[in-house]
Design a protein around this motif. Structure first.
Motif, PDB file in Angstrom:
ATOM      1  N   TYR A   6       0.848  -1.184   0.000  1.00 42.93           N
ATOM      2  CA  TYR A   6       0.000   0.000   0.000  1.00 42.93           C
ATOM      3  C   TYR A   6       0.886   1.237   0.000  1.00 42.93           C
ATOM      4  O   TYR A   6       1.989   1.229   0.557  1.00 42.93           O
ATOM      5  CB  TYR A   6      -0.941   0.017   1.208  1.00 42.93           C
ATOM      6  CG  TYR A   6      -0.261   0.309   2.512  1.00 42.93           C
ATOM      7  CD1 TYR A   6      -0.224   1.621   3.001  1.00 42.93           C
ATOM      8  CD2 TYR A   6       0.362  -0.689   3.247  1.00 42.93           C
ATOM      9  CE1 TYR A   6       0.409   1.906   4.195  1.00 42.93           C
ATOM     10  CE2 TYR A   6       1.002  -0.408   4.436  1.00 42.93           C
ATOM     11  CZ  TYR A   6       1.011   0.884   4.911  1.00 42.93           C
ATOM     12  OH  TYR A   6       1.648   1.158   6.090  1.00 42.93           O
ATOM     13  N   THR A   7       0.448   2.255  -0.669  1.00 37.26           N
ATOM     14  CA  THR A   7       1.203   3.505  -0.717  1.00 37.26           C
ATOM     15  C   THR A   7       0.572   4.571   0.162  1.00 37.26           C
ATOM     16  O   THR A   7       1.249   5.512   0.569  1.00 37.26           O
ATOM     17  CB  THR A   7       1.270   4.022  -2.172  1.00 37.26           C
ATOM     18  OG1 THR A   7      -0.066   4.156  -2.687  1.00 37.26           O
ATOM     19  CG2 THR A   7       2.047   3.035  -3.050  1.00 37.26           C
ATOM     20  N   ARG A   8      -0.695   4.423   0.457  1.00 33.88           N
ATOM     21  CA  ARG A   8      -1.365   5.372   1.352  1.00 33.88           C
ATOM     22  C   ARG A   8      -2.465   4.637   2.110  1.00 33.88           C
ATOM     23  O   ARG A   8      -2.993   3.629   1.652  1.00 33.88           O
ATOM     24  CB  ARG A   8      -1.974   6.537   0.563  1.00 33.88           C
ATOM     25  CG  ARG A   8      -3.007   6.116  -0.458  1.00 33.88           C
ATOM     26  CD  ARG A   8      -3.474   7.304  -1.291  1.00 33.88           C
ATOM     27  NE  ARG A   8      -4.453   6.922  -2.281  1.00 33.88           N
ATOM     28  CZ  ARG A   8      -5.754   6.779  -2.054  1.00 33.88           C
ATOM     29  NH1 ARG A   8      -6.226   7.003  -0.829  1.00 33.88           N
ATOM     30  NH2 ARG A   8      -6.580   6.436  -3.015  1.00 33.88           N
ATOM     31  N   PRO A   9      -2.814   5.121   3.299  1.00 32.30           N
ATOM     32  CA  PRO A   9      -3.842   4.453   4.109  1.00 32.30           C
ATOM     33  C   PRO A   9      -5.210   4.516   3.449  1.00 32.30           C
ATOM     34  O   PRO A   9      -5.556   5.498   2.795  1.00 32.30           O
ATOM     35  CB  PRO A   9      -3.825   5.256   5.422  1.00 32.30           C
ATOM     36  CG  PRO A   9      -2.529   5.980   5.425  1.00 32.30           C
ATOM     37  CD  PRO A   9      -2.201   6.262   3.998  1.00 32.30           C
ATOM     38  N   PHE A  10      -5.971   3.438   3.626  1.00 31.59           N
ATOM     39  CA  PHE A  10      -7.360   3.441   3.163  1.00 31.59           C
ATOM     40  C   PHE A  10      -8.220   4.184   4.182  1.00 31.59           C
ATOM     41  O   PHE A  10      -7.988   4.097   5.389  1.00 31.59           O
ATOM     42  CB  PHE A  10      -7.873   2.010   2.998  1.00 31.59           C
ATOM     43  CG  PHE A  10      -7.142   1.229   1.945  1.00 31.59           C
ATOM     44  CD1 PHE A  10      -7.351   1.490   0.604  1.00 31.59           C
ATOM     45  CD2 PHE A  10      -6.242   0.240   2.306  1.00 31.59           C
ATOM     46  CE1 PHE A  10      -6.682   0.762  -0.362  1.00 31.59           C
ATOM     47  CE2 PHE A  10      -5.566  -0.479   1.349  1.00 31.59           C
ATOM     48  CZ  PHE A  10      -5.775  -0.224   0.000  1.00 31.59           C
ATOM     49  N   ASN A  11      -9.235   4.863   3.702  1.00 26.90           N
ATOM     50  CA  ASN A  11     -10.092   5.656   4.584  1.00 26.90           C
ATOM     51  C   ASN A  11     -11.207   4.776   5.162  1.00 26.90           C
ATOM     52  O   ASN A  11     -12.380   4.918   4.813  1.00 26.90           O
ATOM     53  CB  ASN A  11     -10.671   6.846   3.817  1.00 26.90           C
ATOM     54  CG  ASN A  11     -11.436   7.791   4.723  1.00 26.90           C
ATOM     55  OD1 ASN A  11     -11.262   7.796   5.950  1.00 26.90           O
ATOM     56  ND2 ASN A  11     -12.315   8.584   4.129  1.00 26.90           N
ATOM     57  N   PHE A  12     -10.820   3.866   6.060  1.00 30.46           N
ATOM     58  CA  PHE A  12     -11.808   2.974   6.669  1.00 30.46           C
ATOM     59  C   PHE A  12     -12.803   3.756   7.518  1.00 30.46           C
ATOM     60  O   PHE A  12     -13.998   3.475   7.514  1.00 30.46           O
ATOM     61  CB  PHE A  12     -11.112   1.918   7.525  1.00 30.46           C
ATOM     62  CG  PHE A  12     -10.334   0.912   6.742  1.00 30.46           C
ATOM     63  CD1 PHE A  12     -10.982  -0.077   6.022  1.00 30.46           C
ATOM     64  CD2 PHE A  12      -8.950   0.951   6.716  1.00 30.46           C
ATOM     65  CE1 PHE A  12     -10.274  -1.011   5.291  1.00 30.46           C
ATOM     66  CE2 PHE A  12      -8.230   0.019   5.991  1.00 30.46           C
ATOM     67  CZ  PHE A  12      -8.882  -0.959   5.268  1.00 30.46           C
ATOM     68  N   MET A  13     -12.295   4.706   8.309  1.00 25.02           N
ATOM     69  CA  MET A  13     -13.167   5.434   9.223  1.00 25.02           C
ATOM     70  C   MET A  13     -14.130   6.353   8.483  1.00 25.02           C
ATOM     71  O   MET A  13     -15.165   6.747   9.028  1.00 25.02           O
ATOM     72  CB  MET A  13     -12.333   6.245  10.228  1.00 25.02           C
ATOM     73  CG  MET A  13     -11.496   5.378  11.152  1.00 25.02           C
ATOM     74  SD  MET A  13     -12.474   4.163  12.094  1.00 25.02           S
ATOM     75  CE  MET A  13     -12.244   2.667  11.147  1.00 25.02           C
ATOM     76  N   GLY A  14     -13.794   6.701   7.236  1.00 19.48           N
ATOM     77  CA  GLY A  14     -14.727   7.490   6.439  1.00 19.48           C
ATOM     78  C   GLY A  14     -15.976   6.699   6.069  1.00 19.48           C
ATOM     79  O   GLY A  14     -17.017   7.271   5.764  1.00 19.48           O
ATOM     80  N   LYS A  15     -15.852   5.361   6.126  1.00 18.91           N
ATOM     81  CA  LYS A  15     -16.999   4.481   5.827  1.00 18.91           C
ATOM     82  C   LYS A  15     -17.669   3.962   7.106  1.00 18.91           C
ATOM     83  O   LYS A  15     -18.553   3.105   7.040  1.00 18.91           O
ATOM     84  CB  LYS A  15     -16.531   3.273   5.007  1.00 18.91           C
ATOM     85  CG  LYS A  15     -15.696   3.617   3.787  1.00 18.91           C
ATOM     86  CD  LYS A  15     -16.511   4.355   2.745  1.00 18.91           C
ATOM     87  CE  LYS A  15     -15.754   4.503   1.425  1.00 18.91           C
ATOM     88  NZ  LYS A  15     -14.480   5.247   1.543  1.00 18.91           N
ATOM     89  N   SER A  16     -17.245   4.478   8.264  1.00 20.39           N
ATOM     90  CA  SER A  16     -17.725   3.923   9.531  1.00 20.39           C
ATOM     91  C   SER A  16     -19.222   4.144   9.738  1.00 20.39           C
ATOM     92  O   SER A  16     -19.918   3.285  10.289  1.00 20.39           O
ATOM     93  CB  SER A  16     -16.945   4.531  10.703  1.00 20.39           C
ATOM     94  OG  SER A  16     -17.109   5.937  10.744  1.00 20.39           O
ATOM     95  N   LYS A  17     -19.758   5.283   9.298  1.00 23.81           N
ATOM     96  CA  LYS A  17     -21.191   5.543   9.481  1.00 23.81           C
ATOM     97  C   LYS A  17     -22.026   4.603   8.622  1.00 23.81           C
ATOM     98  O   LYS A  17     -23.052   4.073   9.072  1.00 23.81           O
ATOM     99  CB  LYS A  17     -21.508   6.999   9.142  1.00 23.81           C
ATOM    100  CG  LYS A  17     -20.926   7.997  10.137  1.00 23.81           C
ATOM    101  CD  LYS A  17     -21.336   9.414   9.795  1.00 23.81           C
ATOM    102  CE  LYS A  17     -20.759  10.397  10.809  1.00 23.81           C
ATOM    103  NZ  LYS A  17     -21.118  11.798  10.486  1.00 23.81           N
ATOM    104  N   PHE A  18     -21.587   4.395   7.384  1.00 25.88           N
ATOM    105  CA  PHE A  18     -22.288   3.459   6.508  1.00 25.88           C
ATOM    106  C   PHE A  18     -22.224   2.048   7.082  1.00 25.88           C
ATOM    107  O   PHE A  18     -23.216   1.313   7.078  1.00 25.88           O
ATOM    108  CB  PHE A  18     -21.664   3.504   5.116  1.00 25.88           C
ATOM    109  CG  PHE A  18     -22.263   2.525   4.146  1.00 25.88           C
ATOM    110  CD1 PHE A  18     -23.538   2.715   3.642  1.00 25.88           C
ATOM    111  CD2 PHE A  18     -21.549   1.397   3.762  1.00 25.88           C
ATOM    112  CE1 PHE A  18     -24.102   1.803   2.749  1.00 25.88           C
ATOM    113  CE2 PHE A  18     -22.094   0.479   2.877  1.00 25.88           C
ATOM    114  CZ  PHE A  18     -23.382   0.687   2.364  1.00 25.88           C
ATOM    115  N   ALA A  19     -21.039   1.671   7.598  1.00 26.73           N
ATOM    116  CA  ALA A  19     -20.872   0.345   8.207  1.00 26.73           C
ATOM    117  C   ALA A  19     -21.747   0.211   9.449  1.00 26.73           C
ATOM    118  O   ALA A  19     -22.296  -0.868   9.721  1.00 26.73           O
ATOM    119  CB  ALA A  19     -19.405   0.121   8.568  1.00 26.73           C
ATOM    120  N   ALA A  20     -21.882   1.305  10.208  1.00 27.74           N
ATOM    121  CA  ALA A  20     -22.719   1.276  11.413  1.00 27.74           C
ATOM    122  C   ALA A  20     -24.183   1.021  11.048  1.00 27.74           C
ATOM    123  O   ALA A  20     -24.885   0.274  11.751  1.00 27.74           O
ATOM    124  CB  ALA A  20     -22.586   2.596  12.176  1.00 27.74           C
TER     125      ALA A  20
END
Length: 323
Positions: A6-20
């Motif tokens: 990976y060259t940059r972090p994935f924005n997992f927390m940006g999808k946290s509301k949808f996942a919730a």
């Protein structure tokens, strides 16, 4: 060995509301299934009798039902295939009232004239024993969750402990909903699968938490979401490989392990999927929702280091005779 670069972090927390939202829908659906349909308790928990019969050819299920209907011992008995057309299981919700009565002999007598067969297994569990097993099973799960809460709180911090418990409740709830939807018998095998799920999910969560704690201590960033994204991305290769390896092993058991291991394998299959998902999209966001502060954590680390330095200084003075 890294299979994923990976060259940059994935924005997992940006999808946290949808996942919730997905998690809440699945949990509510699971609770609705448990409230309406409930769990199909097997002989282990509900009590009763299981008789496994194997024929030389395809089992004549319709003829067997007619034969058993005329015997009050087998009243309301259910007959289902067991892995292959020549093998069946007869389930009774009750047990024979006398210890001198052999249910295997009664079955042989009742099925005379239906073909060549053998009685391969007879399992009998009384209702009192079934209730006791069910109560102890629930107690085992509660004790396991309590032990996990204490362990994580001691090793990390109370917010990490709460986050891990949220993830475990999430995983068990969805797994139970899937078990209720599928209608499989809930027995000791399913309980073993749920307890295994607790350990598997916790192991995934602890690894993610370890990397998050490491990121908090070493990163110059102060935004928790950015640290979590970077930490989870670094564990992504390990999580993917471990989960896929475990998934394919359990899938093999589910497909080829036979009817006996089917409930155990099915529960674990669901658990592996939701456990991997919850380690990333449930446990990690809960840290943010409970107000975990990177700055306060750094201050605690600084105070701890200061206390350790003071203890070492006093020890050195004591050893040198200077107080």
């Amino acid at each position: 060995m890294e299979f994923f670069k990976y060259t940059r972090p994935f924005n997992f927390m940006g999808k946290s509301k949808f996942a919730a939202v997905i998690s809440i829908v699945l949990i509510l659906a699971s609770y609705a299934l448990l409230a309406t349909k409930g769990l199909n308790y097997g002989v282990d928990f509900a009590g009763g009798t299981i008789v496994q019969v194997k024929y030389d050819t395809t089992a004549p299920i319709d003829e067997m039902r007619k034969k058993l209907e005329g015997n009050e011992v087998f009243a309301n008995a259910s007959i289902t295939e067991f892995g292959s057309p020549d093998e069946v299981v007869i389930r009774l919700k009750t047990t024979t009232g006398s210890v001198t009565t052999d249910i295997g002999d009664l079955t042989r007598e009742a099925l005379k004239g239906t073909g060549n067969y053998e009685v391969r297994r007879v399992d009998i569990v009384g209702p009192k024993v079934g209730n006791e097993l069910r109560e102890k099973g629930i107690m085992a799960m509660l004790l396991a969750i309590a032990g996990i809460l204490i362990y994580v709180a001691f090793r990390f911090e109370w917010r990490f402990a709460v986050a891990s418990i949220f993830a475990l409740i999430h995983d068990v709830s969805i797994a139970l909903g899937a078990v209720s939807l599928s209608g499989i018998d809930v027995n000791l095998d399913v309980l073993a699968a749920l307890l295994t799920l607790l350990g598997y999910s916790l192991n995934d969560t602890i690894i993610v938490f370890d990397r998050i704690r490491e990121g908090i201590e070493t990163s110059k960033k102060t935004v928790l979401a950015e640290i979590i994204n970077e930490s989870v991305t670094r564990t992504l290769a390990r999580t993917t490989l471990t989960s896929l390896t475990t998934f394919f092993v359990v899938l093999t058991l589910f497909l080829f392990g036979g009817e006996i291991i089917h409930p155990f394998a099915f529960t674990l299959l669901v658990g592996i999927i939701v456990g991997t998902y919850s380690s990333i999209f449930v446990a990690s966001p809960v840290l943010m929702w409970f107000g975990f502060s990177v700055q306060n954590y750094h201050e605690k680390l600084a105070q701890k280091a200061k206390r350790e330095a003071e203890k070492n200084r006093m020890r050195e003075q004591f050893e040198s005779g200077v107080m």
